[in-house]
Design a protein around this motif. Structure first.
Motif, PDB file in Angstrom:
ATOM      1  N   PRO A 338       0.709  77.453  91.190  1.00  0.00           N
ATOM      2  CA  PRO A 338       1.910  78.112  91.741  1.00  0.00           C
ATOM      3  C   PRO A 338       2.633  77.259  92.771  1.00  0.00           C
ATOM      4  CG  PRO A 338      -0.106  79.119  92.586  1.00  0.00           C
ATOM      5  CD  PRO A 338      -0.522  78.189  91.489  1.00  0.00           C
ATOM      6  N   GLU A 339       2.011  76.152  93.173  1.00  0.00           N
ATOM      7  CA  GLU A 339       2.643  75.267  94.144  1.00  0.00           C
ATOM      8  C   GLU A 339       3.572  74.251  93.485  1.00  0.00           C
ATOM      9  OE1 GLU A 339       1.181  72.543  97.966  1.00  0.00           O
ATOM     10  OE2 GLU A 339      -0.157  72.824  96.244  1.00  0.00           O
ATOM     11  N   GLN A 356       8.681  78.426 102.586  1.00  0.00           N
ATOM     12  CA  GLN A 356       8.771  79.269 101.392  1.00  0.00           C
ATOM     13  C   GLN A 356       7.548  79.087 100.492  1.00  0.00           C
ATOM     14  OE1 GLN A 356      12.597  78.876  99.328  1.00  0.00           O
ATOM     15  NE2 GLN A 356      13.553  78.304 101.266  1.00  0.00           N
ATOM     16  N   ARG A 357       7.071  77.844 100.385  1.00  0.00           N
ATOM     17  CA  ARG A 357       5.873  77.577  99.581  1.00  0.00           C
ATOM     18  C   ARG A 357       4.676  78.340 100.123  1.00  0.00           C
ATOM     19  NH1 ARG A 357       3.231  72.086 100.864  1.00  0.00           N
ATOM     20  NH2 ARG A 357       3.030  73.366 102.752  1.00  0.00           N
ATOM     21  N   GLU A 359       4.618  81.006 101.964  1.00  0.00           N
ATOM     22  CA  GLU A 359       4.776  82.437 101.751  1.00  0.00           C
ATOM     23  C   GLU A 359       4.484  82.811 100.299  1.00  0.00           C
ATOM     24  OE1 GLU A 359       8.719  83.301 102.975  1.00  0.00           O
ATOM     25  OE2 GLU A 359       8.297  83.166 105.137  1.00  0.00           O
ATOM     26  N   HIS A 360       4.944  81.964  99.388  1.00  0.00           N
ATOM     27  CA  HIS A 360       4.712  82.220  97.960  1.00  0.00           C
ATOM     28  C   HIS A 360       3.229  82.142  97.624  1.00  0.00           C
ATOM     29  CE1 HIS A 360       5.342  82.253  93.648  1.00  0.00           C
ATOM     30  NE2 HIS A 360       4.701  81.092  93.538  1.00  0.00           N
TER      31      HIS A 360
END
Length: 372
Positions: A338-339, A356-357, A359-360
């Motif tokens: 997901p990164e 943002q990364r 947090e995701h």
């Protein structure tokens, strides 16, 4: 062999029965098309296409754009390239990718959702598929500008001179990007060949509602040659592309090739083509199948490169092995991290993107914890 331009009837070497036309001949010499290899490439590329459709129906791919019926155009054009040439495809050039040595398993990654592209364009000079209609035409023109600035055109050195081959469909001719690309290519005499596979349908819009003239004639308005060729005749497609690429590498500027062919399957596996066209039309074009036409030629007693039983038996075994590798390879494609979308967006990640990364990744981790 000189190809006549701006004609209504597409130039062809083979008739529907696989016979050489009386006024034409198979191009000869060091750069002539290897007919047995072309037949093999078309058959194996079609098997890739068929297996991908089956994988999509089984839920292994989210989508697949079939090229059934367009193998002659793609193998003819793809086999005319030199290793130093650069290709900018759409999303349907599976046979061109095959000719350039791209692993067909890599083609599946984009449509399985496991990758943003699938392969390194620098390895084969074959760029990533472009889903935005017409966008690749400007990409290709920009690359051609770079070739000129590098001095890799018009030197007379066959190991150095390069050209760009840009693929597009008939629908892309209605896009602003394509017409802008034509303007730049003509104005700067760029080493680029635009290869338009006119497969008659831009999704549900027939070519007849997009243009009142053959696609090849559009080139004349921009100031460079246009060639109209039978897209189901692999020999003619090879000869036309070879000649256009030679002109481009020598500094003679761009050419637009219109390969008149037909998309026999739906636009993609999510399309219902029977809502906008008849099965009769499809049947008519099936009678012009590019593989059948070449097989008929190579099955004759006087064929230049006759197909024998050993060759066909080996090809059938190669087909089966390819199909098995595609099935296994598709299912073995690694699930992306997901990164990845954040890591590969910019060369140096700015602070706001890093935030943002994080947090995701926290959101994904929390969701996985709920399922534990």
């Amino acid at each position: 062999m000189t190809v006549e331009t701006h004609t209504t009837e597409p130039w062809s070497v083979l008739d529907k029965s696989g016979h050489l036309r009386p006024d034409d001949r198979v191009p000869s010499g060091d750069t002539a098309l290897d007919l047995r290899r072309a037949y093999r490439d078309m058959v194996l590329a079609r098997r890739v296409d068929a297996e991908a459709i089956a994988l999509q129906r089984q839920g292994e791919l989210g989508l697949w754009p079939s090229m059934l019926g367009q193998e002659g155009a793609q193998v003819g054009a793809g086999s005319a390239l030199r290793p130093q040439d650069v290709v900018f495809p759409t999303y349907r050039e599976h046979a061109v990718a095959w000719c350039f040595g791209v692993d067909p398993v890599q083609l599946l990654g984009l449509f399985r959702g496991t990758t943003m592209g699938g392969w390194d364009p620098r390895e084969r000079n074959f760029n990533l598929y472009t889903l935005v209609i017409g966008a690749q035409t400007l990409h290709g023109v920009g690359y051609a500008m770079g070739i000129v600035r590098d001095g890799d055109v018009g030197t007379g050195d066959p190991e150095r001179d390069r050209a760009v081959l840009v693929f597009l469909g008939d629908g892309a001719l209605s896009e602003g990007e394509t017409n802008e690309a034509f303007v730049w290519a003509a104005a700067q005499q760029l080493p680029v060949v635009f290869f338009c596979q006119n497969n008659q349908w831009a999704i549900s819009a027939p070519f007849s509602v997009q243009s009142r003239i053959p696609a090849a004639e559009r080139a004349r308005g921009f100031g460079f040659p246009g060639v109209r060729v039978d897209g189901n005749d692999v020999i003619a497609c090879h000869a036309a592309t070879q000649e256009a690429l030679a002109t481009a590498r020598a500094g003679g500027g761009p050419t637009l090739i219109e390969a008149v062919t037909y998309r026999r399957n739906p636009h993609t596996t999510s399309d219902d083509d029977l809502r906008y066209r008849s099965g009769t039309e499809n049947d008519e074009w099936e009678g012009r199948d590019p593989i059948d036409r070449l097989r008929l030629l190579l099955s004759r007693e006087d064929a230049p490169e006759r197909l024998d039983d050993d060759f066909l038996a080996e090809l059938e075994q190669e087909e089966q092995a390819l199909a098995e590798r595609l099935r296994a390879g598709c299912r073995a494609l690694p699930v992306p991290s997901p990164e990845d979308p954040f890591v590969h967006t910019l060369e140096q990640m700015p602070a706001d993107l890093a935030r943002q990364r994080d947090e995701h990744l926290a959101f994904v981790a929390a969701g996985e914890g709920d399922h534990a």
